[in-house]
Design an enzyme around this catalytic site. Sequence first.
Site, PDB file in Angstrom:
ATOM      1  N   GLU A   1       0.806  -1.210   0.000  1.00 48.34           N
ATOM      2  CA  GLU A   1       0.000   0.000   0.000  1.00 48.34           C
ATOM      3  C   GLU A   1       0.848   1.272   0.000  1.00 48.34           C
ATOM      4  O   GLU A   1       2.024   1.257   0.362  1.00 48.34           O
ATOM      5  CB  GLU A   1      -0.985   0.015   1.157  1.00 48.34           C
ATOM      6  CG  GLU A   1      -0.390  -0.170   2.523  1.00 48.34           C
ATOM      7  CD  GLU A   1      -1.491  -0.294   3.570  1.00 48.34           C
ATOM      8  OE1 GLU A   1      -1.922   0.752   4.067  1.00 48.34           O
ATOM      9  OE2 GLU A   1      -1.910  -1.426   3.876  1.00 48.34           O
TER      10      GLU A   1
ATOM     11  N   CYS B   1       3.706   8.458   0.154  1.00 53.34           N
ATOM     12  CA  CYS B   1       4.392   7.587   1.094  1.00 53.34           C
ATOM     13  C   CYS B   1       4.409   6.192   0.475  1.00 53.34           C
ATOM     14  O   CYS B   1       3.345   5.619   0.220  1.00 53.34           O
ATOM     15  CB  CYS B   1       3.631   7.600   2.420  1.00 53.34           C
ATOM     16  SG  CYS B   1       4.255   6.425   3.628  1.00 53.34           S
TER      17      CYS B   1
ATOM     18  N   CYS C   1       7.439  -6.902   6.752  1.00 56.25           N
ATOM     19  CA  CYS C   1       8.621  -6.346   7.409  1.00 56.25           C
ATOM     20  C   CYS C   1       9.072  -7.332   8.465  1.00 56.25           C
ATOM     21  O   CYS C   1       8.265  -8.021   9.060  1.00 56.25           O
ATOM     22  CB  CYS C   1       8.245  -5.008   8.055  1.00 56.25           C
ATOM     23  SG  CYS C   1       9.618  -4.171   8.885  1.00 56.25           S
TER      24      CYS C   1
ATOM     25  N   CYS D   1       8.409  -4.316  15.229  1.00 52.58           N
ATOM     26  CA  CYS D   1       7.989  -3.279  16.183  1.00 52.58           C
ATOM     27  C   CYS D   1       6.593  -3.615  16.730  1.00 52.58           C
ATOM     28  O   CYS D   1       5.691  -3.954  15.966  1.00 52.58           O
ATOM     29  CB  CYS D   1       7.988  -1.893  15.518  1.00 52.58           C
ATOM     30  SG  CYS D   1       9.626  -1.383  14.959  1.00 52.58           S
TER      31      CYS D   1
ATOM     32  N   CYS E   1       3.229  -1.784  15.399  1.00 53.12           N
ATOM     33  CA  CYS E   1       3.096  -1.533  13.959  1.00 53.12           C
ATOM     34  C   CYS E   1       2.378  -2.677  13.248  1.00 53.12           C
ATOM     35  O   CYS E   1       2.699  -3.849  13.459  1.00 53.12           O
ATOM     36  CB  CYS E   1       4.493  -1.329  13.361  1.00 53.12           C
ATOM     37  SG  CYS E   1       4.480  -1.098  11.576  1.00 53.12           S
TER      38      CYS E   1
ATOM     39  N   CYS F   1      -0.239   2.897   9.311  1.00 47.65           N
ATOM     40  CA  CYS F   1       0.670   2.046   8.546  1.00 47.65           C
ATOM     41  C   CYS F   1       0.219   0.600   8.444  1.00 47.65           C
ATOM     42  O   CYS F   1       0.009  -0.064   9.460  1.00 47.65           O
ATOM     43  CB  CYS F   1       2.032   2.078   9.215  1.00 47.65           C
ATOM     44  SG  CYS F   1       2.390   3.669   9.943  1.00 47.65           S
TER      45      CYS F   1
HETATM   46  N1  SAH Z   1      10.780   0.902   8.856  1.00 47.74           N
HETATM   47  C1  SAH Z   1      10.884   2.326   8.797  1.00 47.74           C
HETATM   48  C2  SAH Z   1       9.808   3.006   7.980  1.00 47.74           C
HETATM   49  C3  SAH Z   1       8.381   2.552   8.072  1.00 47.74           C
HETATM   50  S1  SAH Z   1       7.332   3.061   9.363  1.00 47.74           S
HETATM   51  C4  SAH Z   1      10.962   2.911  10.168  1.00 47.74           C
HETATM   52  O1  SAH Z   1      10.856   2.173  11.139  1.00 47.74           O
HETATM   53  O2  SAH Z   1      11.192   4.108  10.289  1.00 47.74           O
HETATM   54  C5  SAH Z   1       7.180   4.815   9.373  1.00 47.74           C
HETATM   55  C6  SAH Z   1       6.956   5.363  10.772  1.00 47.74           C
HETATM   56  O3  SAH Z   1       5.634   5.037  11.276  1.00 47.74           O
HETATM   57  C7  SAH Z   1       7.925   4.793  11.790  1.00 47.74           C
HETATM   58  O4  SAH Z   1       8.377   5.801  12.642  1.00 47.74           O
HETATM   59  C8  SAH Z   1       7.058   3.805  12.536  1.00 47.74           C
HETATM   60  O5  SAH Z   1       7.577   3.483  13.783  1.00 47.74           O
HETATM   61  C9  SAH Z   1       5.737   4.534  12.590  1.00 47.74           C
HETATM   62  N2  SAH Z   1       4.581   3.696  12.898  1.00 47.74           N
HETATM   63  C10 SAH Z   1       4.384   2.397  12.626  1.00 47.74           C
HETATM   64  N3  SAH Z   1       3.191   1.976  13.089  1.00 47.74           N
HETATM   65  C11 SAH Z   1       2.612   3.034  13.667  1.00 47.74           C
HETATM   66  C12 SAH Z   1       1.377   3.257  14.334  1.00 47.74           C
HETATM   67  N4  SAH Z   1       0.487   2.271  14.471  1.00 47.74           N
HETATM   68  N5  SAH Z   1       1.110   4.488  14.799  1.00 47.74           N
HETATM   69  C13 SAH Z   1       2.001   5.498  14.644  1.00 47.74           C
HETATM   70  N6  SAH Z   1       3.169   5.362  14.025  1.00 47.74           N
HETATM   71  C14 SAH Z   1       3.495   4.150  13.548  1.00 47.74           C
END
Ligand code: SAH
Length: 341
Positions: A90, A103, A110, A114, A117, A331
Site C-alpha cells: 500500500e 508515502c 517487514c 515493532c 506496527c 501504517c
Molecule cells: N521501517 C521504517 C519506515 C516505516 S514506518 C521505520 O521504522 O522508520 C514509518 C513510521 O511510522 C515509523 O516511525 C514507525 O515506527 C511509525 N509507525 C508504525 N506503526 C505506527 C502506528 N500504528 N502508529 C504510529 N506510528 C506508527
Amino acid sequence: MINLKDLTLKEMEDLVSSMGQPSFRGKQVFQWIYRGIESFDDMTNLPLTFRRALSEKAFIGKLEILEIQKSKSDGTRKYLFRLEDGNTIESVFMKYRFGNSICVSSQAGCRMGCSFCASTKKGLVRNLTPGEILSQLMAAEADTGEKIGHIVVMGTGEPFDNYENLAAFLRIVNDKNGLNIGMRNLTVSTCGLIPVIERFADDFPQVNLAVSLHGATDEIRSAMMPVNRRYPLEELIATCRAYTKKTGRRITFEYTLVNGVNDSDKDAAGLKKLLSGMLCHVNLIPLNKVEESGFDTVSRQRAMEFQQILENNGITATVRRELGSDIDAACGQLRLSREKS
Ligand code: SAH
C-alpha cells in the site's frame, strides 16, 4: 524477463549495448518509460526490430490497483496495489501546501517486529524491486492526474533492510531523464540500522533521513522495537550525530506517542538529554491504534504538551498533522485488514 523499471539509466544502456544497439537507445527507452508509456509500440523513435527484441527480453512493470480509499476532508488517497506475483502493498498520496507527496512501501511485510506496527505482524514476505517502489508513484500520478514532487519511504517495510533496491530506486527517481525529483524532496525513514545509516550518509548525503526513535531509554525502546537490542540507543545517537556532522543535514526523529509507555514528562526530559545540541527535529506521532496490539494512543492535547516540553528545552518538535484520519491511514492497516477478510 526483466522489468525495465528496475534499471538505472546506466543499467539500461548496458542492456541495450548487450543487445548490439548503440547505448543512446538506452536513454531513449529510459525516457519513454518515465514519460509514462506502457507499451513498446509507443516507443516510436526506436527501430521496430529492436522494439521486438526488447519485448522478448523485458517488460514494463505495472501495479494493479485493487482498492482506493479517498478521504473526503483533505484529498488523501490510500492505495492497495497488487504486485505481479499476487502480493499486496500500500501507498498513501497526500496533498500539502508545498505540493503533492506520496508515502511508498519498500517491502511486502517487514521483519523488524515493532510491537505497535501493523506492517510487521505477519513478518517479511519479500523485498520490493526498484521498479515496484517507483511504480507506486507512477500509478498514483496516473490515477490522480497530478504531479507528485515529494516522496517519503515510510510505508510498509524497512528500507535499509532492502538497501540495494532502495538505492537504485533513488537514482532512477532523481535522474533527470527519469522522474527528475530532487534529492532534497526525498525522505527515507529507518528503524535505526546503524551500518546502513553510515553507508547512506556517503551515498545519498542530500536525501533526507528520518530515524524512528520512540523511546529515550534502552528499556523502553527495546520493548517497542526489537532492533534496539542489536543497535542500542547510545550507539544509534552517536551514529546520528556523526551523520549530521558529515552531511550538514538535519535528522528528523520520529516519536510515536503511546499512552503510558513513552509519553510522560520524564520521557520528554530523557529525549532532551539524548538529543541536545544535535541538528535535529522531533516529529511526534500520536499512535494510530492497531487492533490487538494492546496499546493506547494519546490525546491531541497530551501530544501538544509533550511538544511544549521539548520546545521549552530547546528541541524543535512538531505534532504530525493528521491526514486521512477518516480513511484509517495508519501504517499497514489496509493490507492487513484485506488479508484477514
Ligand atoms: N521501517 C521504517 C519506515 C516505516 S514506518 C521505520 O521504522 O522508520 C514509518 C513510521 O511510522 C515509523 O516511525 C514507525 O515506527 C511509525 N509507525 C508504525 N506503526 C505506527 C502506528 N500504528 N502508529 C504510529 N506510528 C506508527
